[in-house]
Design a protein around this motif. Structure first.
Motif, PDB file in Angstrom:
ATOM      1  N   TYR A  70      35.708  41.044  43.934  1.00 19.59           N
ATOM      2  CA  TYR A  70      35.254  42.191  44.740  1.00 19.59           C
ATOM      3  C   TYR A  70      34.862  41.712  46.144  1.00 19.59           C
ATOM      4  N   ARG A  74      36.749  42.345  50.020  1.00 22.94           N
ATOM      5  CA  ARG A  74      36.033  42.805  51.218  1.00 22.94           C
ATOM      6  C   ARG A  74      36.170  41.823  52.360  1.00 22.94           C
ATOM      7  N   SER A  81      36.962  49.604  45.609  1.00 23.85           N
ATOM      8  CA  SER A  81      35.636  50.080  45.210  1.00 23.85           C
ATOM      9  C   SER A  81      35.236  49.411  43.899  1.00 23.85           C
ATOM     10  N   LEU A  82      33.951  49.416  43.604  1.00 20.35           N
ATOM     11  CA  LEU A  82      33.479  48.836  42.346  1.00 20.35           C
ATOM     12  C   LEU A  82      34.144  49.540  41.171  1.00 20.35           C
ATOM     13  N   GLU A  83      34.389  50.838  41.361  1.00 21.34           N
ATOM     14  CA  GLU A  83      35.046  51.622  40.322  1.00 21.34           C
ATOM     15  C   GLU A  83      36.448  51.093  40.042  1.00 21.34           C
ATOM     16  N   ARG A  93      30.639  48.376  35.733  1.00 19.72           N
ATOM     17  CA  ARG A  93      30.382  48.537  37.154  1.00 19.72           C
ATOM     18  C   ARG A  93      29.015  48.046  37.623  1.00 19.72           C
ATOM     19  N   GLY A  97      28.243  44.978  40.268  1.00 18.00           N
ATOM     20  CA  GLY A  97      27.488  45.186  41.501  1.00 18.00           C
ATOM     21  C   GLY A  97      26.300  44.242  41.595  1.00 18.00           C
ATOM     22  N   TYR A 100      27.545  40.671  42.120  1.00 20.28           N
ATOM     23  CA  TYR A 100      28.049  40.553  43.490  1.00 20.28           C
ATOM     24  C   TYR A 100      26.894  40.381  44.482  1.00 20.28           C
ATOM     25  N   ARG A 101      25.854  41.209  44.353  1.00 20.99           N
ATOM     26  CA  ARG A 101      24.726  41.125  45.287  1.00 20.99           C
ATOM     27  C   ARG A 101      24.007  39.792  45.164  1.00 20.99           C
ATOM     28  N   MET A 111      28.009  39.541  54.113  1.00 21.08           N
ATOM     29  CA  MET A 111      29.036  40.582  54.073  1.00 21.08           C
ATOM     30  C   MET A 111      28.660  41.775  54.947  1.00 21.08           C
ATOM     31  N   PRO A 113      28.970  45.721  56.013  1.00 21.63           N
ATOM     32  CA  PRO A 113      29.207  46.956  55.248  1.00 21.63           C
ATOM     33  C   PRO A 113      30.689  47.327  55.312  1.00 21.63           C
ATOM     34  N   LYS A 153      25.721  56.551  53.146  1.00 18.79           N
ATOM     35  CA  LYS A 153      26.771  57.215  52.396  1.00 18.79           C
ATOM     36  C   LYS A 153      27.792  56.226  51.859  1.00 18.79           C
ATOM     37  N   SER A 154      28.333  56.554  50.687  1.00 12.66           N
ATOM     38  CA  SER A 154      29.356  55.719  50.073  1.00 12.66           C
ATOM     39  C   SER A 154      30.630  55.740  50.920  1.00 12.66           C
ATOM     40  N   PRO A 155      31.181  54.553  51.236  1.00 17.97           N
ATOM     41  CA  PRO A 155      32.398  54.465  52.061  1.00 17.97           C
ATOM     42  C   PRO A 155      33.575  55.219  51.444  1.00 17.97           C
TER      43      PRO A 155
ATOM     44  N   PRO B 132      25.806  50.620  50.546  1.00 17.12           N
ATOM     45  CA  PRO B 132      25.744  52.073  50.337  1.00 17.12           C
ATOM     46  C   PRO B 132      26.610  52.585  49.190  1.00 17.12           C
ATOM     47  N   GLU B 133      27.517  51.769  48.704  1.00 13.10           N
ATOM     48  CA  GLU B 133      28.298  52.185  47.545  1.00 13.10           C
ATOM     49  C   GLU B 133      27.406  52.132  46.292  1.00 13.10           C
ATOM     50  N   GLN B 134      26.379  51.291  46.369  1.00 14.39           N
ATOM     51  CA  GLN B 134      25.520  51.124  45.203  1.00 14.39           C
ATOM     52  C   GLN B 134      24.158  51.796  45.352  1.00 14.39           C
TER      53      GLN B 134
END
Lengths: 205, 186
Positions: A70, A74, A81-83, A93, A97, A100-101, A111, A113, A153-155, B132-134
């Motif tokens: 993932y 990027r 997307s994570l999905e 998922r 996430g 990854y973080r 990273m 955004p 907001k989600s990209p 922001p995706e999470q």
DNA sequence: ATATTACTTTATAAAGC
DNA sequence: GCTTTAAAAAGTAATAT
């Protein structure tokens, strides 16, 4: 002395097996999502770093492999997307996430955004939308992001709404459901982002 | 002038204490009306007070964790109620066991909307987590005071990890200064 | 199509797996 | 690491009307 040596060998062997399995998993998932070889190479470099810094302990190889893939997508500017990543992984998922973080923080990957525009070409081609629509969607994203609408907001949702709006403006209408399906977001999200974007663009409804 | 620091509201205080006495939680669960005890899930017994509203986790060792209180005074009030209940059941509890505040969660309003993308770069990607995706908030780990701040596009913030009320004020003042210096205060 | 409910993140102690 | 408890922020998702 001998014991230490044996342990070193054991650790090295375990590490090699660990790495071999991880690389094959990364390869499998990378093929499944259709990303170029460069992404797998970046992923393997990140994975080796994580292994050297002992970040794998207490986590599944599969989870770290997926998280690293993932991150590599990027870093290479072709985000999934994570999905989408979760679909080809056996890790859920939420775990991807989190891992990854953790890896990103510990390795200092710094990273940036995700830019929603990066999703426009792929989503648009799946919807068979023209270059004109894509250009319009990117314009909407840039204009509304500058006005601060992107914060929090989600990209994917942001990109999906812009594509939906652009398809309407260019007379190549796609339904909210169609766009929602390729972007893997809900129609409600598209509706909400679309309303804000249209208003910010000064387009009467 | 309403400074952002004046908008701070304490939302949750977590504190720990202990009555230097072992407890029979099974017995306590039956003698304390409203107590929740599921040792298979969690070793602590849960007891909630109504006024002030708070939740206490009571352990076999006699140690107690109090969460949900809106102020440090409320923590003491809630714990005093619990100490009283225990005494009523014949359990010896000293007059005022030492209470340690472990975490204070506060919220505040910076009064300006924030461009989180710009802020992520400006504050330094190494100290920031913005995904922001999470989650819609930008996570910023501050060194002094040592707290974690969640920043939102609306300009609202959450400060957590501090142990004193002053930590939140200091954190808000510092983050406002930093954002202002970056020229990112909408 | 909208409203409600629920979940995501942060910190923190407790005892035990 | 996980389990439980509390609270805020705002976005997203699933489900109900």
């Amino acid at each position: 002395r001998l014991r230490k040596w044996q342990e070193r060998i054991r650790t090295k062997d375990a590490g090699e097996r660990n790495l071999q399995f991880a690389l094959s998993e990364i390869d499998r998932m990378a093929s499944a999502i259709g990303v170029p070889r460069s992404v797998r190479e970046v992923a393997s470099v990140i994975y080796r770093r994580a292994l050297n810094e002992d970040l794998i302990r207490g986590r599944s190889i599969e989870g770290v492999s997926t998280a690293v893939l993932y991150a590599a997508c990027r870093k290479e500017g072709i985000p999934r997307s994570l999905e989408e990543i979760a679909e080809v992984s056996r890790v859920e998922r939420k775990e991807i996430g989190r891992t990854y973080r953790y890896i990103s923080q510990e390795l200092g990957l710094e990273m940036r955004p995700v830019d929603p525009k990066k999703y426009v070409p792929r989503f648009s081609s799946q919807l068979e939308l023209s270059e004109e629509v894509q250009a319009k969607a990117k314009e909407i994203i840039d204009t509304t992001a500058e006005q601060g609408l992107l914060s929090g907001k989600s990209p994917t949702g942001f990109a999906a709404a812009a594509i939906y709006a652009a398809s309407l403006l260019c007379n190549e209408k796609k339904t909210q459901r169609e766009v929602a399906d390729v972007a893997q977001v809900t129609e409600v999200t598209i509706r909400n982002r679309y309303q804000e974007q249209i208003e910010a663009m000064g387009i009467p409804t | 002038m309403s400074a952002p620091a004046d908008s701070i509201e304490i939302q949750n205080v977590v504190a720990s204490t202990g009555i230097g006495q072992e407890l029979d939680l099974e017995a306590l669960a039956t003698d304390l009306p409203g107590a929740d005890f599921n040792p298979d899930n969690f070793p602590g017994l849960v007891y909630r007070t109504q006024e002030p509203k708070a939740a206490a986790l009571i352990f076999r060792s006699g140690k107690i964790v109090c969460t949900g209180a809106k102020s440090i005074d409320d923590v003491h009030e809630a714990l005093d109620i619990i100490f009283g209940k225990l005494r009523d059941l014949g359990i010896p509890v000293e007059d005022s066991p030492e209470v340690t505040v472990q975490n204070i969660v506060s919220s505040a309003d910076l009064g300006h909307s924030l461009n989180l993308n710009a802020l992520a770069i400006g504050l330094g990607l190494e100290d920031v987590e913005y995904e922001p995706e999470q989650f819609p908030g930008l996570v910023y780990r501050m060194d002094n005071p040592e707290v974690v701040i969640l920043l939102f596009g609306s300009g609202k913030v959450v400060i957590t990890g501090g142990k004193t009320v002053d930590d939140a004020s200091a954190a808000v003042e510092r983050i406002v200064d930093r954002i202002d210096d970056l020229g990112l205060l909408g």
